[in-house]
Design an enzyme around this catalytic site. Sequence first.
Site, PDB file in Angstrom:
ATOM      1  N   CYS A 250      -3.604  10.786   1.713  1.00 12.41           N
ATOM      2  CA  CYS A 250      -2.871   9.538   1.497  1.00 12.41           C
ATOM      3  C   CYS A 250      -1.532   9.778   0.807  1.00 12.41           C
ATOM      4  O   CYS A 250      -0.478   9.490   1.368  1.00 12.41           O
ATOM      5  CB  CYS A 250      -3.713   8.605   0.638  1.00 12.41           C
ATOM      6  SG  CYS A 250      -5.410   8.536   1.193  1.00 12.41           S
TER       7      CYS A 250
ATOM      8  N   LYS B 185       0.830  -1.209   0.000  1.00 10.84           N
ATOM      9  CA  LYS B 185       0.000   0.000   0.000  1.00 10.84           C
ATOM     10  C   LYS B 185       0.866   1.262   0.000  1.00 10.84           C
ATOM     11  O   LYS B 185       0.634   2.207  -0.758  1.00 10.84           O
ATOM     12  CB  LYS B 185      -0.912  -0.021   1.236  1.00 10.84           C
ATOM     13  CG  LYS B 185      -1.608   1.259   1.540  1.00 10.84           C
ATOM     14  CD  LYS B 185      -2.602   1.644   0.460  1.00 10.84           C
ATOM     15  CE  LYS B 185      -3.019   3.076   0.571  1.00 10.84           C
ATOM     16  NZ  LYS B 185      -4.394   3.305   0.882  1.00 10.84           N
TER      17      LYS B 185
HETATM   18  N1  SAJ Z   1      -2.299  14.799  -8.616  1.00 12.86           N
HETATM   19  C1  SAJ Z   1      -1.473  15.559  -9.414  1.00 12.86           C
HETATM   20  N2  SAJ Z   1      -1.176  15.097 -10.673  1.00 12.86           N
HETATM   21  C2  SAJ Z   1      -1.664  13.914 -11.135  1.00 12.86           C
HETATM   22  C3  SAJ Z   1      -2.496  13.144 -10.317  1.00 12.86           C
HETATM   23  C4  SAJ Z   1      -2.789  13.610  -9.047  1.00 12.86           C
HETATM   24  O1  SAJ Z   1      -1.012  16.641  -9.033  1.00 12.86           O
HETATM   25  O2  SAJ Z   1      -1.362  13.588 -12.296  1.00 12.86           O
HETATM   26  C5  SAJ Z   1      -2.637  15.286  -7.258  1.00 12.86           C
HETATM   27  C6  SAJ Z   1      -4.138  15.514  -7.029  1.00 12.86           C
HETATM   28  O3  SAJ Z   1      -4.549  16.758  -7.532  1.00 12.86           O
HETATM   29  C7  SAJ Z   1      -4.241  15.413  -5.524  1.00 12.86           C
HETATM   30  C8  SAJ Z   1      -3.168  14.371  -5.177  1.00 12.86           C
HETATM   31  O4  SAJ Z   1      -2.320  14.283  -6.325  1.00 12.86           O
HETATM   32  O5  SAJ Z   1      -3.893  16.641  -4.902  1.00 12.86           O
HETATM   33  C9  SAJ Z   1      -3.702  13.006  -4.846  1.00 12.86           C
HETATM   34  O6  SAJ Z   1      -4.748  12.632  -5.741  1.00 12.86           O
HETATM   35  P1  SAJ Z   1      -4.881  11.175  -6.358  1.00 12.86           P
HETATM   36  O7  SAJ Z   1      -6.070  11.165  -7.249  1.00 12.86           O
HETATM   37  O8  SAJ Z   1      -3.604  10.779  -6.969  1.00 12.86           O
HETATM   38  O9  SAJ Z   1      -5.051  10.213  -5.127  1.00 12.86           O
HETATM   39  P2  SAJ Z   1      -6.014  10.156  -3.822  1.00 12.86           P
HETATM   40  O10 SAJ Z   1      -5.255  10.723  -2.662  1.00 12.86           O
HETATM   41  O11 SAJ Z   1      -7.372  10.682  -4.066  1.00 12.86           O
HETATM   42  O12 SAJ Z   1      -6.141   8.554  -3.655  1.00 12.86           O
HETATM   43  C10 SAJ Z   1      -4.967   7.749  -3.583  1.00 12.86           C
HETATM   44  C11 SAJ Z   1      -5.122   6.567  -4.562  1.00 12.86           C
HETATM   45  N3  SAJ Z   1      -3.816   5.920  -4.725  1.00 12.86           N
HETATM   46  C12 SAJ Z   1      -3.284   5.692  -5.955  1.00 12.86           C
HETATM   47  O13 SAJ Z   1      -3.836   6.042  -6.992  1.00 12.86           O
HETATM   48  C13 SAJ Z   1      -1.988   4.950  -5.992  1.00 12.86           C
HETATM   49  C14 SAJ Z   1      -6.161   5.577  -4.048  1.00 12.86           C
HETATM   50  O14 SAJ Z   1      -6.199   4.411  -4.840  1.00 12.86           O
HETATM   51  C15 SAJ Z   1      -5.837   5.184  -2.592  1.00 12.86           C
HETATM   52  O15 SAJ Z   1      -6.790   4.286  -2.062  1.00 12.86           O
HETATM   53  C16 SAJ Z   1      -5.858   6.450  -1.767  1.00 12.86           C
HETATM   54  O16 SAJ Z   1      -4.807   7.303  -2.253  1.00 12.86           O
HETATM   55  C17 SAJ Z   1      -5.639   6.070  -0.323  1.00 12.86           C
HETATM   56  O17 SAJ Z   1      -6.638   6.026   0.428  1.00 12.86           O
HETATM   57  O18 SAJ Z   1      -4.512   5.739   0.052  1.00 12.86           O
END
Ligand code: SAJ
Length: 423
Positions: free
Chosen positions: A272, A218
Amino acid sequence: MSFETISVIGLGYIGLPTAVMFAAYGKNVIGVDVNQHVIDTINRGEIHIIEPDLDAIVHKAVTDGKLKAVLAPEPADAFLIAVPTPLLPSENEGDIPQPDLKYIQAAAKAIASVLKKDDLVILESTSPVGATEQMADWLAEYRRDLTFPKTHQENSDIRIAHCPERVLPGQVVRELVENDRVIGGLTAKCSQQATELYKTFVKGDCVTTNARTAEMAKLTENSCRDVQIAFANELSIICDKLDIDVWELISLANRHPRINILQPGPGVGGHCIAVDPWFIVSKTPEQAQLIHTARKVNDAKPEWVIDKVKIAISDFLQANPDKTAKDVTVACYGLAFKPDIDDLRESPALKITQCIAKIHSGKIFGVEPNIKTLPNYLENIELVSIDIATKEADIHLMLVDHKEFKKNKIFKKYIIDTKGIWK
Ligand code: SAJ
């Protein structure tokens, strides 16, 4: 082993959807939370969190008598612990933040009083490596009359496993069912029983391993994403210096069959991705160099954006010598931590907007189509519509690529577009 009654400890963003999913598939579910407001809300068949489609399923489960929420644990066949695992506040700036396991310990203590022979305990909270073994030690300490896998292996009274949640906020209901699950038992029997439990509603594969590997899996997933976003964020800063459009650059590079660069933004938010890599860094600071650097790159991005706003304000004032800073209105488009959600917690966009509101004497507009009112703690920020912001503001700061902003491209002189949607 058949699990008739399941108890979920912690009814937040993960615990509540998980609890209700078991209830929807016919199990009797006892949800436990320390917050009376949460208990009352759920028992009315309502929800206290924002997650698409969740309200209707909770309403049905409560009405059908399959889900109830209580303050103190009651006996059950399986216990799933889904409590927060935050970081402890650092004493000095630059210190590596350490995980805080106090909520896991409190949950272990709470369920220990009702634990009985043959029960299964699953830790779902994202946890540092070793946390499941630590939880098992706490349970063994609180219940000396029961035996645990560490001393009695496959013959223990209690089975224990780690099964990290991996669902994406905004798509939790679908992903809970469809995603594969990693199941790390303290013994093979623990893994096998946990698999049996999750198979109640999980359509994805349940892949078994040991608890430490499951914990690390994870953390690895979220650290991998953090490192990849850091790469994109660093590229955006390099490209800005070299006068190259980073969005065009990334789309060109991504045409290579083995390249898939993520998108830069104002920083990394949520509960996360910006937290979990620290669980690795704090455990292995010497080895986790890249993961640590990625955290620093992503954490520094909001400051870089704020500097861009300062420069834009100063350029605007130079071009309009009859005005002072007080006359300059800055519109911040998007306050949530990512697109198309209303969750403001741990949001770099919000942090940036708050910081600008502190340092700038003119008006600050917050444009957030996903919320109706701003929380009270936000001072000097006016929540306005896209129309008003585009008409009245002088500086336009794009922070979150919500669908409403993608539809309404704006063409103004002073735009800082951290998401590359208004080119
Ligand atoms: N972000 C960027 N650029 C990108 C993608 C995301 O700047 O290309 C930013 C987003 O705007 C946000 C942050 O990253 O601020 C996190 O967003 P996210 O969509 O990547 O992830 P979370 O935090 O909503 O959810 C993540 C997920 N993990 C992965 O995709 C590996 C989810 O599957 C997990 O269950 C969750 O963390 C968790 O609970 O750990």
